[in-house]
Design a protein around this motif. Sequence first.
Motif, short mmCIF file in Angstrom:
data_model
loop_
_atom_site.label_atom_id
_atom_site.label_comp_id
_atom_site.label_asym_id
_atom_site.label_seq_id
_atom_site.Cartn_x
_atom_site.Cartn_y
_atom_site.Cartn_z
N PRO A 33 7.08 9.22 9.62
CA PRO A 33 5.95 8.87 9.39
C PRO A 33 4.72 8.98 10.51
CG PRO A 33 7.29 7.21 8.56
CD PRO A 33 8.29 8.33 9.33
N ARG A 34 5.14 8.78 11.78
CA ARG A 34 4.57 8.86 12.97
C ARG A 34 4.09 10.60 13.26
NH1 ARG A 34 4.65 11.02 17.71
NH2 ARG A 34 7.03 10.98 17.74
N THR A 77 0.40 12.54 -1.33
CA THR A 77 0.60 12.21 -0.03
C THR A 77 1.74 10.83 -0.23
OG1 THR A 77 -1.25 12.86 1.21
CG2 THR A 77 -0.12 10.94 2.06
N THR A 106 3.55 7.17 0.39
CA THR A 106 2.97 6.10 0.92
C THR A 106 4.18 5.40 1.56
OG1 THR A 106 3.85 4.73 -1.08
CG2 THR A 106 1.47 5.92 -1.25
N PRO A 107 3.88 4.05 2.36
CA PRO A 107 5.11 3.46 2.96
C PRO A 107 6.31 3.10 1.85
CG PRO A 107 3.04 2.71 3.60
CD PRO A 107 2.66 3.66 2.75
N ALA A 151 1.88 11.96 10.68
CA ALA A 151 0.91 11.16 10.09
C ALA A 151 -0.71 11.90 9.95
CB ALA A 151 0.71 10.17 11.38
N ILE A 164 8.88 5.83 1.81
CA ILE A 164 9.72 6.16 2.87
C ILE A 164 11.23 6.20 2.70
CG2 ILE A 164 10.51 5.83 5.31
CD1 ILE A 164 7.61 7.23 4.70
N MET A 201 2.92 14.16 4.81
CA MET A 201 3.91 14.12 4.17
C MET A 201 3.89 13.94 2.49
SD MET A 201 6.02 11.12 6.32
CE MET A 201 7.53 11.07 5.33
#
Length: 177
Positions: free
Chosen positions: A56-57, A8, A10-11, A60, A14, A66
């Motif tokens: 990301p939203r 998955t 992570t920020p 989610a 992005i 993602m």
Amino acid sequence: MTRATIRTATPDDIPAITQLCWDYRDMLIDRAGSRHGVVEVAYAADGYASLLADLPRIHARPTGDMLVADIDGAVLGCAMYYPFSDGVTEMKRVYVDPQARGSGAGRALVQAGIARARADGYTRMVIDTITPLHEAIALYESLGFAPCAPFYDPDPAFADVLRFFDLSLQEVHHDSG
């Protein structure tokens, strides 16, 4: 090249995912050839930039995900899914950087997406692509996706270049008797 680790996002991933998605758009335009207008309408630059900022939203947890293919510490592939309708999820933006093609990352991303969507309780997965993406079509079919009717109303001018697929995510139980 090391085998891809599918995880998955992570920020911190992005920016790499955003770049992969722009590369995906460019590849679609290139592969569409004379039908590049299909991509340029569906992925108009301004709207696509807004969409990418919202990934990301849209994807989610716990209703989407993602996924990234991490190869030697670099994010070189992505795939994502989100709720489409009751019990149905749509997989989007399956893309692997050219330097990682042939590594099995694309197959691993789709397989992980299928497994996670099934675990999330979805009963069906849908996906679309364009006819020039022969490798994607072959991959989806090899994983059990079957051609299906459009699951949205495509612009009639582009309907001939779009392909729609679906996959049942319901576990098949066999009687042992």
